[in-house]
Write a protein that holds these residues in place. Sequence first.
Motif, PDB file in Angstrom:
ATOM      1  N   LEU A  10      -7.079 -22.642  -7.736  1.00  0.00           N
ATOM      2  CA  LEU A  10      -6.435 -22.853  -9.028  1.00  0.00           C
ATOM      3  C   LEU A  10      -4.945 -23.033  -8.818  1.00  0.00           C
ATOM      4  O   LEU A  10      -4.303 -22.210  -8.168  1.00  0.00           O
ATOM      5  CB  LEU A  10      -6.695 -21.656  -9.951  1.00  0.00           C
ATOM      6  N   ARG A  11      -4.408 -24.125  -9.373  1.00  0.00           N
ATOM      7  CA  ARG A  11      -2.976 -24.349  -9.262  1.00  0.00           C
ATOM      8  C   ARG A  11      -2.471 -25.060 -10.515  1.00  0.00           C
ATOM      9  O   ARG A  11      -3.230 -25.698 -11.228  1.00  0.00           O
ATOM     10  CB  ARG A  11      -2.631 -25.127  -8.008  1.00  0.00           C
ATOM     11  N   ALA A  12      -1.169 -24.936 -10.729  1.00  0.00           N
ATOM     12  CA  ALA A  12      -0.533 -25.577 -11.878  1.00  0.00           C
ATOM     13  C   ALA A  12      -0.318 -27.055 -11.591  1.00  0.00           C
ATOM     14  O   ALA A  12      -0.108 -27.454 -10.442  1.00  0.00           O
ATOM     15  CB  ALA A  12       0.803 -24.905 -12.174  1.00  0.00           C
ATOM     16  N   THR A  13      -0.384 -27.860 -12.643  1.00  0.00           N
ATOM     17  CA  THR A  13      -0.078 -29.284 -12.522  1.00  0.00           C
ATOM     18  C   THR A  13       1.344 -29.528 -13.007  1.00  0.00           C
ATOM     19  O   THR A  13       1.943 -28.676 -13.668  1.00  0.00           O
ATOM     20  CB  THR A  13      -1.054 -30.144 -13.353  1.00  0.00           C
ATOM     21  N   SER A  18      -3.586 -27.068 -15.568  1.00  0.00           N
ATOM     22  CA  SER A  18      -4.181 -26.441 -14.387  1.00  0.00           C
ATOM     23  C   SER A  18      -5.094 -27.426 -13.679  1.00  0.00           C
ATOM     24  O   SER A  18      -5.642 -28.334 -14.294  1.00  0.00           O
ATOM     25  CB  SER A  18      -5.021 -25.229 -14.799  1.00  0.00           C
ATOM     26  N   ARG A  19      -5.276 -27.186 -12.400  1.00  0.00           N
ATOM     27  CA  ARG A  19      -6.250 -27.942 -11.615  1.00  0.00           C
ATOM     28  C   ARG A  19      -7.144 -26.916 -10.928  1.00  0.00           C
ATOM     29  O   ARG A  19      -6.673 -26.058 -10.191  1.00  0.00           O
ATOM     30  CB  ARG A  19      -5.575 -28.839 -10.607  1.00  0.00           C
ATOM     31  N   LEU A  20      -8.439 -27.023 -11.198  1.00  0.00           N
ATOM     32  CA  LEU A  20      -9.423 -26.077 -10.694  1.00  0.00           C
ATOM     33  C   LEU A  20     -10.361 -26.790  -9.733  1.00  0.00           C
ATOM     34  O   LEU A  20     -10.958 -27.802 -10.085  1.00  0.00           O
ATOM     35  CB  LEU A  20     -10.218 -25.503 -11.871  1.00  0.00           C
ATOM     36  N   GLU A  87      -9.079 -31.172 -13.993  1.00  0.00           N
ATOM     37  CA  GLU A  87      -7.791 -30.957 -14.633  1.00  0.00           C
ATOM     38  C   GLU A  87      -8.032 -30.389 -16.019  1.00  0.00           C
ATOM     39  O   GLU A  87      -8.879 -30.886 -16.762  1.00  0.00           O
ATOM     40  CB  GLU A  87      -7.002 -32.257 -14.719  1.00  0.00           C
ATOM     41  N   GLU A  91      -2.563 -23.735 -19.648  1.00  0.00           N
ATOM     42  CA  GLU A  91      -1.677 -23.150 -18.645  1.00  0.00           C
ATOM     43  C   GLU A  91      -2.468 -22.322 -17.628  1.00  0.00           C
ATOM     44  O   GLU A  91      -3.471 -21.695 -17.954  1.00  0.00           O
ATOM     45  CB  GLU A  91      -0.555 -22.332 -19.285  1.00  0.00           C
ATOM     46  N   VAL A  92      -1.973 -22.336 -16.410  1.00  0.00           N
ATOM     47  CA  VAL A  92      -2.692 -21.722 -15.292  1.00  0.00           C
ATOM     48  C   VAL A  92      -2.936 -20.232 -15.508  1.00  0.00           C
ATOM     49  O   VAL A  92      -3.963 -19.704 -15.090  1.00  0.00           O
ATOM     50  CB  VAL A  92      -1.960 -22.009 -13.954  1.00  0.00           C
ATOM     51  N   GLU A  93      -2.036 -19.549 -16.197  1.00  0.00           N
ATOM     52  CA  GLU A  93      -2.207 -18.110 -16.427  1.00  0.00           C
ATOM     53  C   GLU A  93      -3.452 -17.827 -17.265  1.00  0.00           C
ATOM     54  O   GLU A  93      -4.154 -16.848 -17.028  1.00  0.00           O
ATOM     55  CB  GLU A  93      -0.966 -17.509 -17.096  1.00  0.00           C
ATOM     56  N   ARG A  96      -6.494 -18.455 -15.054  1.00  0.00           N
ATOM     57  CA  ARG A  96      -6.588 -17.360 -14.090  1.00  0.00           C
ATOM     58  C   ARG A  96      -7.159 -16.110 -14.755  1.00  0.00           C
ATOM     59  O   ARG A  96      -8.021 -15.430 -14.184  1.00  0.00           O
ATOM     60  CB  ARG A  96      -5.218 -17.071 -13.484  1.00  0.00           C
TER      61      ARG A  96
END
Length: 107
Positions: A10-13, A18-20, A87, A91-93, A96
């Motif tokens: 998992l990371r932020a774009t 987010s990108r999973l 995608e 938001e990534v939070e 997560r």
Amino acid sequence: MASATNVPYLRATARGGSRLDVSVAPNARSTAIAGVHGDTLRVRLAAQPIEGAANEALLRWLAQSLGIARSQLRLAHGASSRRKSVEIDLEVERVRAWIAQTLADGQ
């Protein structure tokens, strides 16, 4: 089960989403997270990998589980592979937190 505090899948774009990265196992009895598989989130899918059915099932399940519209998800990579990148316009939070809760619940 693994913790979702430091997850390589998992990371932020750049656009704030987010990108999973997921590894899917089609033809399962039910759709659910099955844990972590290497550097991907493992997801069992109750869909066959025929004509994009498994891809669409994955995106619909993610949307429902995250509580967002299906239009907020896009398959970025892996349309014909078991390993996929999705995608998410979220938001990534929040993603997560959903992963951590789902893994903690054993779902």
